[in-house]
Design an enzyme around this catalytic site. Structure first.
Site, PDB file in Angstrom:
ATOM      1  CG  LEU A  25      -6.540  18.122 -16.780  1.00 52.05           C
ATOM      2  CD1 LEU A  25      -5.963  19.234 -17.654  1.00 52.05           C
ATOM      3  CD2 LEU A  25      -7.015  16.967 -17.643  1.00 52.05           C
ATOM      4  CG  ASP A  26      -2.933  12.431 -14.261  1.00 49.15           C
ATOM      5  OD1 ASP A  26      -3.816  12.306 -13.389  1.00 49.15           O
ATOM      6  OD2 ASP A  26      -2.726  11.588 -15.165  1.00 49.15           O
ATOM      7  CE  LYS A  27       4.379  18.345 -10.097  1.00 49.80           C
ATOM      8  NZ  LYS A  27       5.419  17.895  -9.135  1.00 49.80           N
ATOM      9  CB  THR A  50      -2.109  15.808 -17.902  1.00 48.97           C
ATOM     10  OG1 THR A  50      -1.683  14.449 -17.819  1.00 48.97           O
ATOM     11  CG2 THR A  50      -3.025  15.962 -19.103  1.00 48.97           C
ATOM     12  NE  ARG A  85       0.270   9.120 -16.695  1.00 47.94           N
ATOM     13  CZ  ARG A  85       0.658   9.539 -15.498  1.00 47.94           C
ATOM     14  NH1 ARG A  85      -0.145  10.284 -14.744  1.00 47.94           N
ATOM     15  NH2 ARG A  85       1.849   9.191 -15.030  1.00 47.94           N
TER      16      ARG A  85
END
Length: 323
Positions: A150-152, A154, A255
């Site tokens: 997961l993105d930082k 998120t 996104r």
């Protein structure tokens, strides 16, 4: 190259020091090239980095000029400071919000702000560091068992394998789309129609290495989008609450797909989403994971409500995800 006598106590450093007396074969070389001969296991760029940090001495004196020419008979010393990458793979005790764990599998709820893998600018305090501290078997696994990221900024549910058998099975299952992943998001504007799919390839944005974009020749990516609510931000602008289901797992996929349609996520600065509703990070949370157990094949389903910041934003909008 002639090995030198060990350094005296007054020259002792925090790291091992490698030394030699330069022979005729190295006479006239640039200093950084001589260092490659002294420490071939390091890249030239890392050795140049060590030069700049003052970890190299010629005849006992610090030297930082990579282009300096060396002479036969000089004594060259290098402090063997490891690369940031090699130092990153170490355990760090941290709280892990574990939703499920057995001998094969770990499911956790990642907080926003936690980086998953070590990378430039984030060589410590990552989820990988926490997993290395959580169980000894993580050392034997690629990426400590992390099979997707997961993105930082998120939040939400993540899968981690605890054995090689489980990691291999999870990677295969994700590729075969046997792992169901659903997210809740808040996007700018009235997203229409209420239900649709975005099937558009994603690759590196040619204008910015930090961004991804829908580009010809990118990797196939599909996102199903369902609008579950409409609201109005404090500015009076419309926002949509969405549930997004992934059929692939490209970097920044949700996104990018929403921004490409003109509906950047609230507070997603990278893709043009202004902050509002009290949010300072992109409004995206991985709320649901469903899959067969990677070893036992029993059906598994996990859900996690949004954390406090997203929950507060939804409350401001008058939207209850349980409805």
């Amino acid at each position: 190259m002639i090995p030198a006598e060990p350094a005296g106590d007054d020259e002792a450093e925090a790291f091992e020091t490698r030394e030699c007396v330069l022979d005729a074969s190295l006479h006239g070389l640039r200093l950084d090239k001589a260092l490659v001969a002294l420490a071939p296991e390091f890249s030239r760029s890392h050795l140049q980095h060590l030069l700049g940090l003052g970890h190299v001495r010629l005849d006992g004196r610090p030297v930082a000029q990579a282009a300096k020419r060396v002479q036969a008979g000089q004594r060259l010393a290098l402090a063997l400071v490891p690369t940031d990458e090699s130092r990153a793979y170490r355990p760090e005790t941290m709280p892990l919000d574990i939703v499920f764990e057995d001998e094969h599998l770990l499911v956790l709820d990642k907080p926003a702000g936690r980086v998953v893998h070590p990378a430039p600018g984030n060589w410590s305090a990552t989820l990988l560091n926490g997993l290395l501290a959580h169980h000894a078997g993580a050392y034997e696994l690629p990426r400590a068992g992390i099979v997707h990221r997961l993105d930082k900024d998120t939040s939400g549910l993540m899968l981690v394998g605890k054995t090689r058998v489980a990691v291999t099975a999870l990677v295969r299952m994700i590729a075969a789309r046997e792992v169901h992943r659903r997210y809740v998001a808040i996007a700018w504007g009235k997203v229409e129609p209420e239900s649709f799919s975005v099937d558009a390839p994603i690759g590196r944005d040619p204008r910015s290495r930090l961004r991804m974009a829908v580009v010809a020749g990118g990797k196939p990516a599909r996102t199903d989008v369902l609008r579950i609510g409409l609201g109005q931000a404090e500015s009076g602008r419309a926002v949509s609450v969405l549930r997004c289901t992934l059929h692939s797992g490209r970097t920044h996929q949700i996104r990018v797909h929403l921004a490409q349609r003109g509906h950047a996520l609230v507070a997603d600065a990278l893709y043009g989403g202004e902050p509002e509703l009290g949010l300072v990070r992109q409004a995206l949370h991985a709320e649901l994971l469903e899959l067969p157990h990677p070893v036992l094949s029993t059906p598994l389903s996990f859900s996690r409500p949004p954390p406090a910041d997203l929950a507060a934003a939804l409350t401001r909008l008058g939207i209850d995800l349980r409805a």
